[in-house]
Design an enzyme around this catalytic site. Structure first.
Site, mmCIF file in Angstrom:
data_model
loop_
_atom_site.group_PDB
_atom_site.id
_atom_site.type_symbol
_atom_site.label_atom_id
_atom_site.label_comp_id
_atom_site.label_asym_id
_atom_site.label_seq_id
_atom_site.Cartn_x
_atom_site.Cartn_y
_atom_site.Cartn_z
ATOM 1 N N HIS A 23 0.995 1.124 -2.521
ATOM 2 C CA HIS A 23 0.145 0.731 -1.384
ATOM 3 C C HIS A 23 -1.252 1.343 -1.515
ATOM 4 C CE1 HIS A 23 4.152 0.482 1.004
ATOM 5 N NE2 HIS A 23 3.755 -0.760 0.792
ATOM 6 N N LYS A 47 13.028 -5.233 9.726
ATOM 7 C CA LYS A 47 13.628 -4.103 9.001
ATOM 8 C C LYS A 47 13.811 -2.971 10.001
ATOM 9 C CE LYS A 47 10.524 -5.250 5.118
ATOM 10 N NZ LYS A 47 9.328 -4.813 4.384
ATOM 11 N N ARG A 96 3.536 -7.563 -7.122
ATOM 12 C CA ARG A 96 4.067 -6.638 -8.123
ATOM 13 C C ARG A 96 4.660 -7.376 -9.303
ATOM 14 N NH1 ARG A 96 7.014 -3.473 -3.372
ATOM 15 N NH2 ARG A 96 6.922 -5.613 -2.657
ATOM 16 N N SER A 134 8.841 0.607 -0.893
ATOM 17 C CA SER A 134 9.274 1.594 0.098
ATOM 18 C C SER A 134 10.801 1.696 0.128
ATOM 19 C CB SER A 134 8.769 1.205 1.491
ATOM 20 O OG SER A 134 7.372 1.197 1.519
HETATM 21 N N1 LIG Z 1 3.799 -1.030 -5.570
HETATM 22 C C1 LIG Z 1 3.067 -1.985 -4.997
HETATM 23 N N2 LIG Z 1 2.068 -2.559 -5.677
HETATM 24 C C2 LIG Z 1 1.360 -3.581 -5.135
HETATM 25 N N3 LIG Z 1 1.570 -4.096 -3.924
HETATM 26 C C3 LIG Z 1 2.555 -3.563 -3.215
HETATM 27 C C4 LIG Z 1 3.351 -2.487 -3.692
HETATM 28 N N4 LIG Z 1 4.269 -2.166 -2.740
HETATM 29 C C5 LIG Z 1 4.032 -3.021 -1.716
HETATM 30 N N5 LIG Z 1 3.025 -3.846 -1.994
HETATM 31 C C6 LIG Z 1 2.496 -4.913 -1.168
HETATM 32 O O1 LIG Z 1 2.080 -4.370 0.063
HETATM 33 C C7 LIG Z 1 2.301 -5.310 1.111
HETATM 34 C C8 LIG Z 1 3.123 -4.657 2.201
HETATM 35 O O2 LIG Z 1 4.393 -4.435 1.692
HETATM 36 P P1 LIG Z 1 5.588 -3.719 2.417
HETATM 37 O O3 LIG Z 1 5.135 -2.973 3.615
HETATM 38 O O4 LIG Z 1 6.701 -4.693 2.543
HETATM 39 O O5 LIG Z 1 5.944 -2.648 1.304
HETATM 40 P P2 LIG Z 1 7.196 -2.592 0.373
HETATM 41 O O6 LIG Z 1 6.974 -1.441 -0.547
HETATM 42 O O7 LIG Z 1 7.474 -3.936 -0.224
HETATM 43 O O8 LIG Z 1 8.307 -2.184 1.431
HETATM 44 P P3 LIG Z 1 9.824 -2.724 1.570
HETATM 45 O O9 LIG Z 1 10.547 -2.189 0.398
HETATM 46 O O10 LIG Z 1 10.255 -2.128 2.887
HETATM 47 O O11 LIG Z 1 9.713 -4.223 1.606
HETATM 48 C C9 LIG Z 1 2.949 -6.524 0.432
HETATM 49 O O12 LIG Z 1 1.952 -7.453 0.110
HETATM 50 C C10 LIG Z 1 3.539 -5.951 -0.815
HETATM 51 O O13 LIG Z 1 3.648 -6.935 -1.829
HETATM 52 MG MG LIG Z 2 8.211 -5.553 0.882
#
Ligand SMILES: Nc1ncnc2c1ncn2[C@@H]1O[C@H](COP(=O)(O)OP(=O)(O)OP(=O)(O)O)[C@@H](O)[C@H]1O
Ligand SMILES: [Mg+2]
Length: 167
Positions: A23, A47, A96, A134
């Site tokens: 993030h 969630k 990703r 996450s």
């Molecule tokens: N490692 C990462 N690299 C690039 N973008 C990311 C990454 N992790 C999350 N995002 C992006 O950030 C945005 C918010 O994602 P989100 O809050 O669902 O996080 P997540 O890590 O995917 O959490 P969860 O595992 O709970 O789904 C989405 O567009 C997601 O694709």
């Molecule tokens: Mg996600």
């Protein structure tokens, strides 16, 4: 002289439960190309979160303190309504892997249907964060795995406190 006719504000929406280095990588990239970036935590996510909205606001605020043009907000309801309220022209989302693409594409198209004036910007994180989510962080941490290179130090501390508090 270059005359700026307008400024671009973008919204980076998500659950951020908790904030990861993936993030943060995306926030840094986004903040470089827009004038103001609002990291927006979805309040009524389907969630069931580990961290409260307030805790997530605190973590993101602390971790982005050094980045001048980033702020943190919360919202519920439709993302497009929040974007209009904020006067934002764009939504920032991360891709990703191919697996993110299908869902993100669908959401972007639906948002365009609802708000044709709004653009969705997709950015890719540094390669080393392409597998970080996450959900995976929480799962690995709860089983005793080391996640200290994948989330900011303040998140490691919060994870420790949260998991200890539940034992
Ligand atoms: N490692 C990462 N690299 C690039 N973008 C990311 C990454 N992790 C999350 N995002 C992006 O950030 C945005 C918010 O994602 P989100 O809050 O669902 O996080 P997540 O890590 O995917 O959490 P969860 O595992 O709970 O789904 C989405 O567009 C997601 O694709
Ligand atoms: Mg996600």
């Amino acid at each position: 002289m270059l005359l700026r006719m307008h400024t671009v504000k973008a919204i980076y929406p998500g659950t951020f439960d908790p904030l990861t280095n993936g993030h943060l990588d995306l926030i840094a990239r986004g903040a470089k190309i827009v004038d103001h970036l609002v990291v927006a935590i979805l309040r009524n996510s389907e969630k069931s979160p580990l961290f409260t909205v307030q805790e997530r606001v605190e973590m993101i605020t602390e971790a982005t303190r050094e980045v001048g043009n980033v702020s943190v907000a919360t919202f519920d309801g439709l993302l497009v309504d929040f974007c209009r309220e904020q006067g934002a022209k764009a939504v920032l989302r991360g891709i990703r892997a191919i697996s993110d693409y299908e869902y993100e594409f669908q959401m972007a198209m639906m948002n365009r249907k609802l708000a044709p004036e709004l653009e969705t910007l997709f950015m890719m994180p540094a390669e080393k964060y392409t597998y970080v989510s996450s959900r995976l962080i929480k799962g690995v941490f709860e089983l005793g795995g080391d996640v200290s290179t994948l989330v900011p130090p303040l998140v490691v501390e919060r994870l420790k406190a949260k998991v200890a508090g539940r034992r």
